[in-house]
Design a protein around this motif. Structure first.
Motif, PDB file in Angstrom:
ATOM      1  N   LYS A  15      -2.530   1.594   2.688  1.00 58.43           N
ATOM      2  CA  LYS A  15      -3.683   0.737   2.974  1.00 58.43           C
ATOM      3  C   LYS A  15      -4.886   1.576   3.437  1.00 58.43           C
ATOM      4  O   LYS A  15      -6.032   1.248   3.147  1.00 58.43           O
ATOM      5  CB  LYS A  15      -3.274  -0.258   4.073  1.00 58.43           C
ATOM      6  CG  LYS A  15      -4.272  -1.370   4.341  1.00 58.43           C
ATOM      7  CD  LYS A  15      -3.824  -2.227   5.519  1.00 58.43           C
ATOM      8  CE  LYS A  15      -4.976  -2.421   6.500  1.00 58.43           C
ATOM      9  NZ  LYS A  15      -4.538  -2.956   7.786  1.00 58.43           N
ATOM     10  N   HIS A  16      -4.597   2.650   4.166  1.00 52.91           N
ATOM     11  CA  HIS A  16      -5.671   3.507   4.681  1.00 52.91           C
ATOM     12  C   HIS A  16      -5.940   4.705   3.774  1.00 52.91           C
ATOM     13  O   HIS A  16      -6.588   5.655   4.181  1.00 52.91           O
ATOM     14  CB  HIS A  16      -5.336   3.967   6.100  1.00 52.91           C
ATOM     15  CG  HIS A  16      -5.369   2.852   7.101  1.00 52.91           C
ATOM     16  ND1 HIS A  16      -6.537   2.395   7.656  1.00 52.91           N
ATOM     17  CD2 HIS A  16      -4.377   2.088   7.610  1.00 52.91           C
ATOM     18  CE1 HIS A  16      -6.267   1.405   8.483  1.00 52.91           C
ATOM     19  NE2 HIS A  16      -4.972   1.198   8.477  1.00 52.91           N
ATOM     20  N   HIS A  17      -5.408   4.661   2.576  1.00 46.71           N
ATOM     21  CA  HIS A  17      -5.587   5.728   1.588  1.00 46.71           C
ATOM     22  C   HIS A  17      -5.149   7.091   2.108  1.00 46.71           C
ATOM     23  O   HIS A  17      -5.811   8.098   1.903  1.00 46.71           O
ATOM     24  CB  HIS A  17      -7.053   5.783   1.106  1.00 46.71           C
ATOM     25  CG  HIS A  17      -7.564   4.437   0.684  1.00 46.71           C
ATOM     26  ND1 HIS A  17      -7.133   3.826  -0.468  1.00 46.71           N
ATOM     27  CD2 HIS A  17      -8.426   3.587   1.270  1.00 46.71           C
ATOM     28  CE1 HIS A  17      -7.731   2.640  -0.559  1.00 46.71           C
ATOM     29  NE2 HIS A  17      -8.508   2.475   0.478  1.00 46.71           N
ATOM     30  N   LYS A  65      -8.905   6.436  11.369  1.00 42.78           N
ATOM     31  CA  LYS A  65      -8.613   5.359  10.413  1.00 42.78           C
ATOM     32  C   LYS A  65      -8.360   4.012  11.078  1.00 42.78           C
ATOM     33  O   LYS A  65      -8.156   3.007  10.403  1.00 42.78           O
ATOM     34  CB  LYS A  65      -7.388   5.738   9.569  1.00 42.78           C
ATOM     35  CG  LYS A  65      -7.640   6.904   8.625  1.00 42.78           C
ATOM     36  CD  LYS A  65      -8.355   6.435   7.379  1.00 42.78           C
ATOM     37  CE  LYS A  65      -8.536   7.569   6.384  1.00 42.78           C
ATOM     38  NZ  LYS A  65      -9.262   7.134   5.185  1.00 42.78           N
ATOM     39  N   ILE A  67      -5.729   3.390  13.088  1.00 43.80           N
ATOM     40  CA  ILE A  67      -4.287   3.120  13.135  1.00 43.80           C
ATOM     41  C   ILE A  67      -3.762   3.239  14.567  1.00 43.80           C
ATOM     42  O   ILE A  67      -2.906   2.482  15.009  1.00 43.80           O
ATOM     43  CB  ILE A  67      -3.517   4.080  12.197  1.00 43.80           C
ATOM     44  CG1 ILE A  67      -3.971   3.871  10.742  1.00 43.80           C
ATOM     45  CG2 ILE A  67      -2.008   3.897  12.330  1.00 43.80           C
ATOM     46  CD1 ILE A  67      -3.415   4.898   9.771  1.00 43.80           C
ATOM     47  N   GLU A  88     -10.316  -1.107  12.321  1.00 38.34           N
ATOM     48  CA  GLU A  88     -10.730  -0.598  11.019  1.00 38.34           C
ATOM     49  C   GLU A  88     -11.139   0.858  11.150  1.00 38.34           C
ATOM     50  O   GLU A  88     -11.280   1.374  12.253  1.00 38.34           O
ATOM     51  CB  GLU A  88     -11.948  -1.393  10.509  1.00 38.34           C
ATOM     52  CG  GLU A  88     -11.712  -2.871  10.341  1.00 38.34           C
ATOM     53  CD  GLU A  88     -12.983  -3.670  10.586  1.00 38.34           C
ATOM     54  OE1 GLU A  88     -14.071  -3.146  10.287  1.00 38.34           O
ATOM     55  OE2 GLU A  88     -12.877  -4.783  11.084  1.00 38.34           O
ATOM     56  N   GLU A  89     -11.387   1.457   9.996  1.00 38.09           N
ATOM     57  CA  GLU A  89     -11.822   2.846   9.984  1.00 38.09           C
ATOM     58  C   GLU A  89     -13.105   2.989  10.816  1.00 38.09           C
ATOM     59  O   GLU A  89     -14.074   2.256  10.610  1.00 38.09           O
ATOM     60  CB  GLU A  89     -12.069   3.301   8.542  1.00 38.09           C
ATOM     61  CG  GLU A  89     -12.490   4.744   8.474  1.00 38.09           C
ATOM     62  CD  GLU A  89     -12.134   5.402   7.147  1.00 38.09           C
ATOM     63  OE1 GLU A  89     -11.643   4.696   6.240  1.00 38.09           O
ATOM     64  OE2 GLU A  89     -12.347   6.607   7.042  1.00 38.09           O
TER      65      GLU A  89
END
Ligand SMILES: [Zn+2]
Ligand SMILES: [Zn+2]
Ligand SMILES: [Zn+2]
Length: 149
Positions: A15-17, A65, A67, A88-89
């Motif tokens: 999801k966070h690439h 990110k 997380i 969010e990022e």
């Protein structure tokens, strides 16, 4: 325990690439399995196969990110806790209460205890709020009780 949420962690990285590397998954599941926020030195002692620089980079990336978020213990050491899903990022929403135990120095993250909206004086543009409470955690409180009796 650590493997229970394994699939979710892979999804989270996706999801966070972020590439699903073994050290990243390991750090994520470790932080998730802990009830308290964890410092880099603490992580180092349990994850001897991940070198310090890699660990440092993983924590930084995760924080960027959205997380994990950083909280400080009473020694001033940075501890990391997993964020709720609304982070969010480069934009965290960890406006919840943190508890610093004055005895064991553990930092507890209370995701469900949200801060009420705080209005700052004109001209101040807050980028985030962190609220700390100090005192005894349940474990250390029990020890104190025994000492008194
Ligand atoms: Zn966050
Ligand atoms: Zn304690
Ligand atoms: Zn927190």
């Amino acid at each position: 325990m650590a493997h229970t949420h394994h699939t979710n962690f892979e999804e989270l990285l996706e999801k966070h690439h972020l590439k699903k590397t073994a050290p990243r998954l390991k750090v994520l599941s470790m932080l998730h399995s802990k009830k308290v926020a964890t410092s880099q030195p603490d992580l180092e002692t349990v994850m001897v196969d991940i070198d310090r620089v890699t660990l440092y980079r993983i924590l930084n990336t995760f924080e960027e990110k959205g997380i994990i978020h950083k909280v400080f213990d009473l020694n001033g050491t940075a501890n990391y806790a997993v964020c709720s899903s609304n982070c969010e990022e480069n934009h965290h929403h960890d406006e919840h209460l943190h508890f610093n135990c004055t005895v064991c120095k553990n930092v507890y993250c209370f995701d469900d205890l949200h801060l009420p909206p705080i209005k700052l004086p004109a001209g101040f543009k807050p980028e985030g709020f962190t609220l700390y409470a100090n005192g005894l955690c349940p474990k250390c409180g029990k020890v104190k009780e025994k000492e008194i009796n």
